[in-house]
Design an enzyme around this catalytic site. Sequence first.
Site, PDB file in Angstrom:
ATOM      1  CB  ILE A  11      -0.060  -5.044 -21.181  1.00 23.74           C
ATOM      2  CG1 ILE A  11       0.457  -3.545 -21.041  1.00 23.74           C
ATOM      3  CG2 ILE A  11      -1.461  -5.068 -21.395  1.00 23.74           C
ATOM      4  CD1 ILE A  11       0.916  -2.848 -22.193  1.00 23.74           C
ATOM      5  CB  THR A  13       1.667  -3.046 -12.284  1.00 19.99           C
ATOM      6  OG1 THR A  13       0.370  -3.067 -11.562  1.00 19.99           O
ATOM      7  CG2 THR A  13       2.231  -1.752 -11.761  1.00 19.99           C
ATOM      8  CE  LYS A 105       8.539 -11.797  -7.866  1.00 20.77           C
ATOM      9  NZ  LYS A 105       8.570 -10.312  -8.315  1.00 20.77           N
ATOM     10  CD  GLU A 129      19.324  -7.077 -12.574  1.00 23.42           C
ATOM     11  OE1 GLU A 129      18.717  -7.277 -11.518  1.00 23.42           O
ATOM     12  OE2 GLU A 129      20.317  -7.310 -13.254  1.00 23.42           O
ATOM     13  N   GLY A 187      -2.176   0.007   0.089  1.00 23.70           N
ATOM     14  CA  GLY A 187      -1.776  -0.737  -1.533  1.00 23.70           C
ATOM     15  C   GLY A 187      -0.218  -1.365  -1.203  1.00 23.70           C
ATOM     16  CD  GLU A 190      -0.353  -8.823  -4.234  1.00 21.22           C
ATOM     17  OE1 GLU A 190      -1.335  -9.309  -4.929  1.00 21.22           O
ATOM     18  OE2 GLU A 190       0.753  -8.931  -4.831  1.00 21.22           O
ATOM     19  CG  ASP A 201       8.204 -11.904  -3.213  1.00 20.63           C
ATOM     20  OD1 ASP A 201       8.151 -12.439  -4.498  1.00 20.63           O
ATOM     21  OD2 ASP A 201       8.822 -10.994  -2.853  1.00 20.63           O
ATOM     22  CE  LYS A 205      11.162 -10.518  -5.085  1.00 18.73           C
ATOM     23  NZ  LYS A 205      10.633  -9.513  -4.373  1.00 18.73           N
TER      24      LYS A 205
END
Lengths: 449, 449
Positions: A11, A13, A105, A129, A187, A190, A201, A205
């Site tokens: 739990i 963001t 992903k 999704e 922000g 990272e 990343d 995807k």
Amino acid sequence: MKPIQVGLLGIGTVGSGTFNVLQRNQEEIRRRAGRGIEIAMVADLDTERARSVVGDTAKVVGDAREIIANPEIDVVIELIGGYGIAKALVLEAIAAGKHVVTANKALLAVHGSEIFKAAAEKGVMVAYEAAVAGGIPIIKALREGLTANQIQWVAGIINGTTNFILSEMRDKGLDFDVVLKEAQRLGYAEADPTFDIEGVDAAHKVTLMSAIAFGIPVQFDKAHVEGITKLSAADIKYAEQLGYRIKLLGITKRTDKGIELRVHPSLVPTKRLIANVEGAMNAVVVHGDAVGTTLYYGKGAGSEPTASAVIADLVDIARLHTADPEHRVPPLAFQSNTLVAAGGELPVLPMSEVVTSYYLRIRVADEAGVLAKITSILAGAGISIDALLQREAGEVSGDSEGSQGVPQTDLIILTHATREGDMDAALAQIQQLPTVLAPINRIRKEELN
Amino acid sequence: MKPIQVGLLGIGTVGSGTFNVLQRNQEEIRRRAGRGIEIAMVADLDTERARSVVGDTAKVVGDAREIIANPEIDVVIELIGGYGIAKALVLEAIAAGKHVVTANKALLAVHGSEIFKAAAEKGVMVAYEAAVAGGIPIIKALREGLTANQIQWVAGIINGTTNFILSEMRDKGLDFDVVLKEAQRLGYAEADPTFDIEGVDAAHKVTLMSAIAFGIPVQFDKAHVEGITKLSAADIKYAEQLGYRIKLLGITKRTDKGIELRVHPSLVPTKRLIANVEGAMNAVVVHGDAVGTTLYYGKGAGSEPTASAVIADLVDIARLHTADPEHRVPPLAFQSNTLVAAGGELPVLPMSEVVTSYYLRIRVADEAGVLAKITSILAGAGISIDALLQREAGEVSGDSEGSQGVPQTDLIILTHATREGDMDAALAQIQQLPTVLAPINRIRKEELN
């Protein structure tokens, strides 16, 4: 009817967002789903933090396996991330007969085939999704909205961090390193930004989108992955002068020889909508043979946008879980027994077989005959030139006098489509010329029309 | 498994596209749907034309009721259009236990409540992705992709003819009448273009989106409908100078008082993606409380783009028809027993209650004190001014000397948000001023962020 009982693993963001949106919109969601959706249990190593989010509304545990073992739980949401414990827990949840929703992903791009197989055997759904382009319902569009089409290509801005950096580089004329530091301060990037800026990343995807677009297994290991770290303010400026913007695109394309699967910076015509997607926003363009070009745009990350996708999956499960498993939407869009085998009739092509056009920036000594030599090497390789600019190197870098004391010029060349292997060979030859003074910058160019 | 048997009512442009795409991509579609989809029967008054499209692959009949009466037919596709015979046939097909797919926005926007009720009683699906924005899967996005959200507003370019005309007017600086003739010549506008240019077609579509966004019944009769016939090249040019484009938008918005439902030309900031949607393309922006702003773009009409949506509905039916009817996606996104009654807690507001900002063009005599009078009337009505331009009328119309022989000026005013009723009252007062020489042009302005 009894609300669907959900267990949340992790739990942070997105998990908090999921909890908050489910609470805030519970009435609206129940009216759509036909029954309530309730987070009954939450597992997090930081049970303190978990309690501060959910209060008394859900049972908080430190051990995710308590959730998986609970027969009251219908659906497990995995928001831990990574390949390690997340993989084990997803497989255990499936084995326990739970439906799974995940935003992971990396896990699916690498281990998707194993996970979807296990789910099919158990007759449960694995929904994801939120794994691609955050709140944009792009998995649904590809998997359900465009089922009439032979999909021809998909190209997307699917990493907000790099799109933010590229937007800032263009807006302010700054180089990569400077903007990365600013993005970290704000922000948007990272502390260790490697996965984002090196394109990993985005490659996760686009690997998922490739599978559901073409009916092939996930094959992350075959993706060509290139990030934005080598881009300079000069390239962005020259591209602009030629009518293009530079975007980090995840691209997958069906060709006669097989499937292209690649992530790299690309010039895109400024007049295309996707070229105008700025900041941390995401957008995916899908071209189908019947529908033509479609585009989907929205926030690709963030607490509530990602929660929007997670909850949409929960509603789908609430609606579909009584359906005959054979008649649910298959996780990879095509029925699992009809997926083309990896390396079969639709192999993922090596980068050398990709056909695209190029932007080249070649730093040369400003002397007679240089251009003739370069263009003759390109012509010899069958590469034809679409546009050519010549710019004093000093216009951009401020040091038109190089270390060798000769005046320097940037040659900027746009080519027509050519095989990457042929381009590699031609560039190797050009790089050898004594009048070529620096490593050649090569950026691919996509028309996306 | 036996292929789904489909009967097609009406085989014009979209019907032929549907037949052709189903043929061309049948293998791909079967791999997705888990079973084949076969057009077994076609009804068209012009049986000759029908046969020339389908050859021997389907039975051609002149009477649609032969299809409805055939127990072998699982799904009926209605592509006849209009409210008359189409309505009767759709209701008869439902009564006969057939699932229905339709592209008929007029029918559903006006008679949707009756049709969906009949379908619910019979346990069959009525699918209509093709009715809004052609090939863009916007119904699916609203109804399934964004189920986590309280939708706050939807705004779309959902009529290709008018967007083509507005794009041409801007590109070429031409007035409406001239471009309309060109659009008719090119086939972008029909011989009788009333439904398109007066905004009726867009109003049908936004009525459907309003219902599924907010969980209210279709209420076309409450929509405010205004077309593009009064727009001039001058307005488009002034808007451009102020950083806006003019688009015909279908807008529906949730407010504290109720639902706004309206179609009219709108100024949209040029920097928004939707402002850059050109030609006959469509795009819909959806703003949800969790996901933020999302956009969906593609071809809104045409044979194969519309067929793409029709076939997506067929695949959904193939996948879902064995599901418990209670657990299918409800036709209006919300479970039918949870729809808010028309005029209930979410009434559709009269236009006078809509709050928006405005572009005003006021032709005035070029004399001292005119501006002061106008701004004081606006201030008196509580309407504040965001920007103001003053332009020699001659710059645009070429007749800065009006018929009365006084020099004329165009005052262009952008206002902040105000109640339409208050604006109406203020404009009535301003129109009475002897120095105001022509009817005031008032165009609404939407920020869409």
